[in-house]
Design an enzyme around this catalytic site. Sequence first.
Site, PDB file in Angstrom:
ATOM      1  CG  ASN A 135      90.492 -35.412 -57.181  1.00  0.00           C
ATOM      2  OD1 ASN A 135      89.958 -35.143 -56.108  1.00  0.00           O
ATOM      3  ND2 ASN A 135      89.914 -35.130 -58.349  1.00  0.00           N
ATOM      4  CB  CYS A 136      94.104 -32.843 -61.166  1.00  0.00           C
ATOM      5  SG  CYS A 136      94.978 -34.172 -62.015  1.00  0.00           S
ATOM      6  CB  ALA A 137      90.945 -33.726 -64.866  1.00  0.00           C
ATOM      7  NE  ARG A 159      98.293 -36.162 -64.108  1.00  0.00           N
ATOM      8  CZ  ARG A 159      99.421 -35.604 -64.500  1.00  0.00           C
ATOM      9  NH1 ARG A 159     100.469 -35.620 -63.703  1.00  0.00           N
ATOM     10  NH2 ARG A 159      99.511 -35.015 -65.677  1.00  0.00           N
TER      11      ARG A 159
END
Length: 536
Positions: A469-471, A473
């Site tokens: 995951n990123c911030a 998504r």
Amino acid sequence: MMKALQRFGGAMFTPVLLFPFAGIVVGISILFTNPTLMGSLASPTTIWFKLWMVVQEGAWTVFRNMPILFAVGLPIGLAKTAPARACLAVIVSYMTFNYYIAAILTTWGQDFGVDFSQPIGGVSGLTMIAGVKTLDTSIIGSIFIAGIITYLHNRFFDKRLPDYLGIFQGTAFVTIIGFIAMLPIAFLTALFWPKVQSGIESMQVFLSNAGVIGVWLYTFLERILIPTGLHHFVYGPFVFGPAAVEGGLQAYWLHHIPEFASSLQPLTDLFPQGGFMLFGNSKVFGAIGIAGAMIATAAPENKRKVAGLIIPAALTAVLVGITEPLEFTFLFIAPYLFGVHAVLAATMAAVMYMSGVVGNFGGGILEMAATNWLPMFGNHAMIMVKQLIIGFSFTAIYFFTFKYLIVRFDVKTPGRESDDEDIRLVSKKEYREKKQGVAAQTATDSRDEQALQILKALGGMDNIAEINNCATRLRISVKNPDLLLSDSVFRQAGAHGVVRNDEAIQIIIGLSVSQVRDRIENIMDTPMPTNAQALV
């Protein structure tokens, strides 16, 4: 290749999330130690001043240790197994790399064209990393080393050695390989990096003189690449790296706030590179216009429901600068709207730059207020007024442009049709009744249920090859993309949008994405009865 770049860009965001809060605290502490605003209370002899100086020093932690934070943060997102152990291997190898460079330049510095006796900073190209005097490779060096060691970790962490060498398995084996690999890499860095530094310096001069065209193109690329996840590669080297100024634009601005605030010179003369920090204005002013247009074009009976969906997403963008929950509500149903958004964002930044507006405007309104408006109000109030006038003018442009395009091309944004059911989420009661199984009984809050719904939409836990995951998504690799359910199922699970690229899928969740990922991984790691496994 694209899949690897997307994963890499998402991993870079892990340390980036540390910077907004630190920047706000630095701005507030500078504000509270400004004699012009605080009077005698801000005298260096007062307890008030001394206390805030202590707070300010603590807030500088992330900015003064950016290379280390990026080195540690990258394996959190890229390590396939045991990310904590990968972080340990990376930090040991990164420090080994810097110790090697220090020893090489102490011994052969003149042969490499480096005077290692010079003080750190400035034209010397030297810096301190965790107490080691070394070449200033900035976040570029730390990300490069972290990428190499994370690759070694993924390949060799589970390597079985003979029993008599068992003590060297796992992280020890990875660091042994890293120890050997860092030596030639350090020699090559000592040989070539001073030449790279000269090139970076030339690029800084070029960008400083690129003017409005450079600002427009930079801002356009930062926006238009968001769907691919590659926008981190555009702003990262500028905001946190040496592309525009040494140490990165954000740290440079924060460090010079007292100087800029007390000067009567135009901010564009003091900080000409500040045009590359204007991209956040679209997160504030553009988001308001987009949200207003989507609410205004919803069917009358759906306006309240749409407002309940859109306003929280818009507030997330306005307050903290995370725009994906809002942008992905229209990106996939009308990609050209996102293109219009990128053009308007770039044009807004260019107009502001032409009007003399520069500063630390990469985030949301909280960061803007703490690090720009309040400290600069005394001598640069008109710059802030110009920013607000131009910004709200573009809010109106955004609103009428999006409203016209949505109506003209009948774009199916949320709530456009009277029977649109996608604007609601499945309730807990409905979900439990639908599942009627052991898995549903294990759900204790909405994110447990959301994790179960997403797992089902992904084709079950056995279909997941990799999760990250990123911030905002979830970034997931699946074994069989044919098992993925429709986008509407993901939206019913609370997703704002879905990006599909063969086996790679991105699910836009919002700021709670890390908690959702944790719950998905917990479900996957916890043995479940046969009838529950069938559900996910």
